[in-house]
Design an enzyme around this catalytic site. Structure first.
Site, mmCIF file in Angstrom:
data_model
loop_
_atom_site.group_PDB
_atom_site.id
_atom_site.type_symbol
_atom_site.label_atom_id
_atom_site.label_comp_id
_atom_site.label_asym_id
_atom_site.label_seq_id
_atom_site.Cartn_x
_atom_site.Cartn_y
_atom_site.Cartn_z
ATOM 1 N N LYS A 1 1.219 -1.026 -0.106
ATOM 2 C CA LYS A 1 -0.204 0.211 0.075
ATOM 3 C C LYS A 1 0.450 0.771 0.421
ATOM 4 O O LYS A 1 1.827 1.585 0.425
ATOM 5 C CB LYS A 1 -0.961 -0.220 0.881
ATOM 6 C CG LYS A 1 -0.302 0.380 2.744
ATOM 7 C CD LYS A 1 -1.516 0.218 4.274
ATOM 8 C CE LYS A 1 -2.371 0.758 3.568
ATOM 9 N NZ LYS A 1 -3.638 0.975 5.113
ATOM 10 N N GLY B 1 -7.126 8.425 0.733
ATOM 11 C CA GLY B 1 -5.951 8.787 1.136
ATOM 12 C C GLY B 1 -5.193 8.785 1.196
ATOM 13 O O GLY B 1 -5.061 8.985 2.430
ATOM 14 N N ASN C 1 5.375 0.705 -2.822
ATOM 15 C CA ASN C 1 4.080 2.321 -3.642
ATOM 16 C C ASN C 1 4.814 3.512 -2.817
ATOM 17 O O ASN C 1 4.292 3.376 -2.034
ATOM 18 C CB ASN C 1 2.805 2.012 -3.967
ATOM 19 C CG ASN C 1 1.742 3.044 -4.560
ATOM 20 O OD1 ASN C 1 1.645 4.445 -4.101
ATOM 21 N ND2 ASN C 1 1.685 3.300 -5.576
ATOM 22 N N CYS D 1 -0.712 12.401 -7.174
ATOM 23 C CA CYS D 1 -0.290 12.773 -5.778
ATOM 24 C C CYS D 1 -0.777 14.293 -6.230
ATOM 25 O O CYS D 1 -0.125 14.649 -6.948
ATOM 26 C CB CYS D 1 0.814 12.175 -4.709
ATOM 27 S SG CYS D 1 0.523 11.103 -4.521
ATOM 28 N N ILE E 1 -2.683 2.135 -16.078
ATOM 29 C CA ILE E 1 -3.167 2.761 -15.456
ATOM 30 C C ILE E 1 -3.591 2.712 -13.514
ATOM 31 O O ILE E 1 -4.281 1.809 -13.840
ATOM 32 C CB ILE E 1 -4.870 3.729 -16.475
ATOM 33 C CG1 ILE E 1 -5.392 3.283 -16.271
ATOM 34 C CG2 ILE E 1 -4.240 3.906 -17.747
ATOM 35 C CD1 ILE E 1 -6.889 3.355 -16.836
ATOM 36 N N ASN E 2 -3.475 4.225 -13.676
ATOM 37 C CA ASN E 2 -3.731 4.765 -12.201
ATOM 38 C C ASN E 2 -5.100 4.749 -12.498
ATOM 39 O O ASN E 2 -6.123 4.788 -13.276
ATOM 40 C CB ASN E 2 -3.343 5.927 -11.511
ATOM 41 C CG ASN E 2 -3.416 6.016 -9.695
ATOM 42 O OD1 ASN E 2 -3.995 5.621 -9.020
ATOM 43 N ND2 ASN E 2 -2.038 6.739 -9.874
ATOM 44 N N GLY F 1 -5.675 -1.995 -14.490
ATOM 45 C CA GLY F 1 -7.176 -1.611 -14.621
ATOM 46 C C GLY F 1 -7.949 -2.089 -15.369
ATOM 47 O O GLY F 1 -8.231 -2.729 -16.457
ATOM 48 N N THR G 1 -8.579 -4.421 -8.272
ATOM 49 C CA THR G 1 -10.451 -4.643 -7.531
ATOM 50 C C THR G 1 -10.239 -5.794 -7.205
ATOM 51 O O THR G 1 -11.607 -6.520 -6.501
ATOM 52 C CB THR G 1 -11.256 -3.673 -8.738
ATOM 53 O OG1 THR G 1 -10.213 -2.436 -8.514
ATOM 54 C CG2 THR G 1 -12.620 -4.043 -8.066
#
Length: 303
Positions: free
Chosen positions: A45, A72, A99, A130, A191-192, A243, A266
């Site tokens: 994370k 966040g 990360n 960010c 992708i982010n 993605g 996900t």
């Protein structure tokens, strides 16, 4: 079995399957479900210089074919990671990758310097989506200049494999990819999440506390595939695709589009064993079509 090994810069992986940051904890959380050493790489994370509490709840919402998140970057800071988390995960037999996030260039650099000293962390993934607090909140990664500045600064401080995670919320992703390549990135991941929002029609209020959040899941896959293909054809360094990858077939599509490796995000929330299923599925695909090595499949899309 087919040869599934791939190289990302100097990073050698047993297979192209990685986990996306923020969806797999620190790896330990999934050890009851799978042999996590079977994954090519685990991206832990998001880690920042100082402790972050994250955003107020609610900060996640389901959407058709996906989810929105606005967690966040909640974490306890890089020193806590180095002193407490690292000793627990350093002997996991796969590539443990951190990360790195920040709100100013010097934050990125100081965080990377701490991680550079951790022997069993062979790479970092730089999150340039960010907001740059010194530039009014605009994300580092939405301009070639901003992306280049942060990558150059981190490259000077970090000596191992540097992966840069690209934002899809841009006009021309290939321009950003070229800028980070020229600034010293060893690889790009994309992708982010895409910027989205959800509204509760009954309360007439946003569902997320932050109003907008990052969209992930199957809904973003066509956009991600397109961007991976475009970037692969624009740069020479390896591309890591992510993605909306939910199964081995999705992963193969990204590899055909030019991804040397893929990240699963996900889908981990739906099926905690999905990563090893994808690795096995890629192997079965190669054997079915009598392909000896995954390297033969990278960028093999016929157009």
């Amino acid at each position: 079995m087919a040869d599934l090994s791939v190289n990302i810069g100097e990073l050698k992986m047993k297979n192209p399957v990685m986990t996306a940051s923020g969806t797999f904890g620190y790896g330990e959380e999934f050890s009851d479900f799978i042999d996590i050493a079977r994954i090519g790489g685990i991206i832990v994370k998001g880690t920042t210089l100082h402790k972050r509490e994250g955003n107020l709840y609610p900060r996640m919402a389901e959407t058709p074919s996906g989810m929105l998140n606005a967690v966040g970057l909640q974490n306890k800071g890089v020193e806590y990671f180095a002193n407490t988390i690292y000793p627990r995960i350093k002997d996991i037999n796969t590539n443990m990758i951190v990360n790195v996030s920040g709100s100013a260039i010097e934050d990125y650099v100081k965080t990377a310097e701490v991680i550079n000293e951790l022997d069993k962390i062979p790479a970092i993934e730089l999150n340039i989506s960010c907001p740059n607090v010194k530039q009014g909140g605009m994300a580092f990664g939405v301009t070639a200049k901003g992306a280049a500045e942060v990558v150059k600064a981190v490259r000077s401080a970090y000596k191992k494999t540097l992966i840069v995670k690209l934002s899809p919320n841009v006009t021309d992703v290939t321009e950003i990819a070229r800028a980070v390549e020229e600034s010293g990135a060893d690889s790009v991941s994309l992708i982010n999440t895409m910027l989205g929002m959800a509204i509760n029609a009954d309360t007439r209020r946003p569902i997320l506390s932050t109003v907008t959040g990052g969209l992930s899941g199957p809904a973003v896959k066509p956009v991600a595939l397109r961007m991976v293909w475009q970037v692969y054809n624009s740069i020479k360094i390896p591309v890591i695709g992510l993605g909306g990858i939910m199964n081995w077939r999705d992963a193969v599509e990204f590899i055909l589009a030019g991804a040397s490796a893929i990240q699963i995000g996900t889908a981990n929330f739906i099926d905690p064993t999905v990563t090893v299923k994808v690795a096995d599925g890629i192997n079965d695909y190669l054997e079915k079509y009598k392909i000896n090595s995954i390297s033969e499949l990278i960028g093999a899309l016929e157009v």
